[in-house]
Design an enzyme around this catalytic site. Structure first.
Site: not given
Ligand code: NAD
Length: 251
Positions: A158
């Site tokens: 990651y």
């Molecule tokens: N939640 C956190 O704490 C956090 C912190 C830092 C960064 N992020 C980043 O934010 C972004 C969104 O995360 P989130 O927390 O909203 O997660 P989430 O799991 O709620 O949403 C992510 C979305 O991406 C979709 N997804 C996953 N793999 C996929 C693929 N191969 N093709 C298309 N869609 C796909 C999932 O179905 C989901 O709807 C991510 O890139 C994550 O790495 C999240």
């Protein structure tokens, strides 16, 4: 709302729109007048947001960002029907292994995280830039992570993918800087979304302990920063990674 913050008349693609940060961003973009296209690989989540935001069936599309050909096809489809794509928000992502030392992680596990988080971002950008060059306007926003700036232990795939994204946008931004196109990233710390359901307690505690505001963030807070970076208002910032980390990022 200032004209530059409005998305009236603009076509915006949101990838990973099904849940969490992507879903919150989709809602804010709709509120601000965008014609949105919601893409995700989770069909149930897509059906949910279609109902939630009263989207037309053509505005909701299945896409796995780890499939380059599928990305080419869906971008071409949207461009053919709309004649333009003003902004891309890419929030698709997966955590992969957490609380695991590097030597316990297999290459297929490592590669899968790179494919979804980093290769997907690269392939989307490659498809969008020629369209945006033709329009002499475009905004690209990739959701990275504070993990990519600081390096959290136990989650090397990651961290690598999110750091790669930060370097990627820095370089590409300079290639298109005079063409009306900006490309930025957003680096959230821990945000309350379904993604954290699989993160180990130990990793979560480690991350919250490093946030000066002492709490997790909300998806809506990240959506505000993304919407700024995806709007006309973001006119003199490119190649930058915006912080949404409750004060954790100090640079
Ligand atoms: N939640 C956190 O704490 C956090 C912190 C830092 C960064 N992020 C980043 O934010 C972004 C969104 O995360 P989130 O927390 O909203 O997660 P989430 O799991 O709620 O949403 C992510 C979305 O991406 C979709 N997804 C996953 N793999 C996929 C693929 N191969 N093709 C298309 N869609 C796909 C999932 O179905 C989901 O709807 C991510 O890139 C994550 O790495 C999240």
């Amino acid at each position: 709302m200032s004209q530059n913050s409005s998305f009236e008349g603009q076509v915006v693609m949101v990838v990973g729109a099904g849940n969490g940060i992507g879903r919150a961003t989709l809602g804010l973009l709709i509120e601000r007048g965008a014609r949105v296209f919601a893409l995700d690989n989770n069909q149930d989540a897509l059906s949910e947001i279609q109902t939630l935001f009263s989207l037309g069936s053509d505005q909701v599309k299945a896409l796995d960002v780890s499939d380059e050909e599928a990305i080419k096809k869906v971008v071409a489809e949207i461009f053919a029907s709309e004649g333009r794509i003003d902004a891309l928000v890419n929030s698709a992502g997966m955590t992969g292994p957490t609380n695991r030392r590097l030597n316990t992680i297999t290459w297929p596990e490592f590669e899968r995280v790179l494919q979804v988080n980093l290769f997907g971002a690269i392939w989307l950008t490659q498809q969008l830039i020629p369209i945006m060059q033709g329009q002499k306007y475009g905004r690209i926003v990739h959701v990275s992570s504070i993990a990519g700036k600081e390096g959290n232990p136990g989650m090397s795939p990651y961290v690598t993918s999110k750091a790669g994204m930060i370097g990627f946008i820095k370089g590409v931004a300079k290639e298109v800087a005079t063409e009306g196109i900006s490309i930025n990233a957003v680096a959230p710390a821990v945000i309350r979304t379904p993604m954290n359901a699989d993160t180990s307690d130990e990793t979560l505690k480690y991350m919250i302990a490093r946030i000066p505001m002492g709490r997790v963030g909300e998806a809506e807070e990240v959506a505000e920063t993304i919407c700024f970076a995806a709007s006309k208002a973001c006119s003199f910032t490119t190649g930058f990674t915006f912080d949404t980390s409750g004060g954790r990022a100090t640079y």
